[in-house]
Design a protein around this motif. Structure first.
Motif, PDB file in Angstrom:
ATOM      1  N   SER A 111      29.831  38.193  39.396  1.00 55.76           N
ATOM      2  CA  SER A 111      30.347  38.700  40.667  1.00 55.76           C
ATOM      3  C   SER A 111      29.241  39.421  41.444  1.00 55.76           C
ATOM      4  O   SER A 111      28.332  39.987  40.850  1.00 55.76           O
ATOM      5  CB  SER A 111      31.530  39.636  40.424  1.00 55.76           C
ATOM      6  N   SER A 156      31.685  40.204  30.992  1.00 61.56           N
ATOM      7  CA  SER A 156      32.032  38.806  30.734  1.00 61.56           C
ATOM      8  C   SER A 156      31.324  38.297  29.487  1.00 61.56           C
ATOM      9  O   SER A 156      31.918  37.587  28.663  1.00 61.56           O
ATOM     10  CB  SER A 156      31.650  37.942  31.937  1.00 61.56           C
ATOM     11  N   ASP A 158      39.504  41.665  34.667  1.00 63.71           N
ATOM     12  CA  ASP A 158      38.165  42.130  35.012  1.00 63.71           C
ATOM     13  C   ASP A 158      38.261  43.009  36.261  1.00 63.71           C
ATOM     14  O   ASP A 158      39.056  42.730  37.156  1.00 63.71           O
ATOM     15  CB  ASP A 158      37.290  40.892  35.287  1.00 63.71           C
TER      16      ASP A 158
HETATM   17 MG   LIG Z   1      31.775  39.356  34.943  1.00 67.43          MG
END
Ligand SMILES: [Mg+2]
Ligand SMILES: Nc1nc2c(ncn2[C@@H]2O[C@H](COP(=O)(O)OP(=O)(O)O)[C@@H](O)[C@H]2O)c(=O)[nH]1
Length: 422
Positions: free
Chosen positions: A73, A57, A102
């Motif tokens: 996460s 990310s 993702d």
């Molecule tokens: Mg991530």
């Protein structure tokens, strides 16, 4: 010059070169194409595969210089899930519809054997959706949101040891379906000399296992030099950050440590700029094209063959879609007819069976009826006999009764005498 019949060109005539006597204007075709494309906007879909916490990310935020606001996460998911998010970005007058996919929970399970399955399914599903749209009678491909994955950034853990088996297995499963660019994540955690060895080791392992990764194209003169040199830097070692530090009078993305600062966009610190240049500035169109012309084409071919279509028949003669369809239709109708005949025959057999069953039952019933009738007659006869016997008995009784009565009046004394004796 005689006008050329465009629809029916003479077959044997070769292409001729003609000199134009003045300006016609088709040199503006490229401009028309540019203007049309800018108007439509562009679509680009990136997939990030890598273990949770490898900086996927953060790198996406750094690449597109924005904040996609993704929440970290957890490491506790029972399966790998694919999470796609689409964003509308604009730079000057060019609009880009960017989808970032993702792989949530990748590598977090104890049994990592099936980690790649969700990824393969996702990529195939996007191909399938596009194929279904293509096969529709009323297609709207221009308005269709193409979600086919154009590039897969594979995040390699910066262990310095080489690839993990999950990396090799997953990349091998995907290499015919998507353009894979392997990158070494969190490259600030590995020293410069180690990094070089690590890179060579990764490339050697990929080659030894026959994994085909995406290579920047070198056939286009304008980019062949830069692409050739960049191909030798793969896998790019990248760093991402959401923090900024002031360098000169500019704010730069960087990571600060007690011993110093690593700048994301500093080429002597990492390959981030190389990745960005190659992925976005130089080869985005090539990746879109390869996705359509190579990976999707392969998927489409396999699927159509699965459905029973082919360009040639059993004798290697070319057949058209129409012919295949007609043959399939005839076969199908024949099969239907055969099934119908079978069912009819079966019906007749069943009816016959039932009929004979019923006949048998009727016969039984008749026999039973006859038996009953006979029993009944026998019974009746017996009763009749009994009745007759009874009647005879009654007559006899009455006769005897009257006889006794008569005797009673004539032998009165005798009877009394007898009773006295008792
Ligand atoms: Mg991530
Ligand atoms: N050392 C280092 N840490 C990073 C880098 N990129 C991200 N991180 C950190 O790694 C953690 C997880 O990053 P995140 O982007 O959420 O990982 P994701 O789960 O792969 O999306 C965060 O604390 C980031 O600050 C990097 O290039 N180097």
């Amino acid at each position: 010059m005689a006008p050329v019949d465009v629809e029916n060109p003479p077959v044997e005539e070769k292409m001729r070169n003609l000199q134009l006597s003045g300006h016609v204007g088709f040199d503006s075709l490229p401009d028309q194409l540019v203007s049309k494309s800018v108007q439509n906007g562009f679509i680009f879909n990136i997939m990030c595969i890598g273990e949770t916490g490898l900086g996927k990310s953060t790198l996406m935020d750094s690449l597109f210089n924005t904040n996609f606001e993704s929440s970290p996460s957890p490491h506790t998911l029972p399966t790998v899930k694919l999470k796609a998010q689409t964003f509308e970005l604009q730079e000057s007058n060019v609009r880009l519809k960017l989808t970032i996919v993702d792989t949530v929970g990748y590598g977090d399970q104890i049994n990592k054997e099936d980690s790649f399955k969700a990824v393969v399914d996702y990529i195939d599903n996007q191909f399938e959706n596009y194929l279904q749209e293509e096969l529709k009678i009323k297609r709207s491909l221009s308005a269709y949101h193409d979600s086919r994955t154009h590039v897969c950034l594979y995040f390699i853990c910066p262990t310095g040891h080489g690839l993990k088996s999950i990396d090799l297995v997953c990349m091998k499963k995907l290499d015919q379906k998507v353009n894979i660019i392997p990158i070494i994540a969190k490259a600030d955690t590995i020293s410069k000399t180690e990094l070089q060895k690590f890179k060579s080791k990764i490339i050697a392992e990929l080659q030894n296992n026959g994994v085909n990764i995406y290579e920047f194209p070198v056939d286009d003169e304008s980019v062949s030099e830069v692409n050739t040199s960049m191909n030798s830097h793969i896998p790019f070692a990248v760093i991402g950050s959401t923090d900024f530090v002031r360098v000169g009078n500019k704010m730069m993305r960087a990571r600060q440590y007690p011993w110093g600062t690593v700048q994301v966009e500093n080429e002597s610190h990492c390959d981030f700029v190389k990745l960005r240049e190659m992925l976005i500035r130089t080869n985005m169109e090539d990746m879109r094209e390869k996705t359509h012309c190579k990976h999707y084409e392969l998927y489409r071919k396999k699927r159509l063959e699965q459905m029973g279509f082919s360009d040639v028949d059993a004798d290697n003669k070319p057949v058209s879609f129409q012919q295949t369809f007609e043959t399939k239709r005839t076969n199908h109708l024949q099969e239907l007819q055969q099934k119908e005949d079978e069912m009819r025959q079966m019906f007749v057999v069943r009816v016959k069976e039932k009929e004979s069953e019923l006949k048998e039952a009727e016969k039984d019933l008749h026999a039973k009826f006859d038996r009953l009738k006979k029993d009944h007659t026998d019974e009746k006869k017996k009763i009749e006999e009994q009745r007759k016997k009874l009647e005879d008995d009654l007559i006899e009784f009455n006769r005897r009764k009257s006889q006794y009565q008569q005797m009673g009046t004539s032998h009165h004394t005798l009877t009394l005498g007898k009773s006295k004796k008792k």
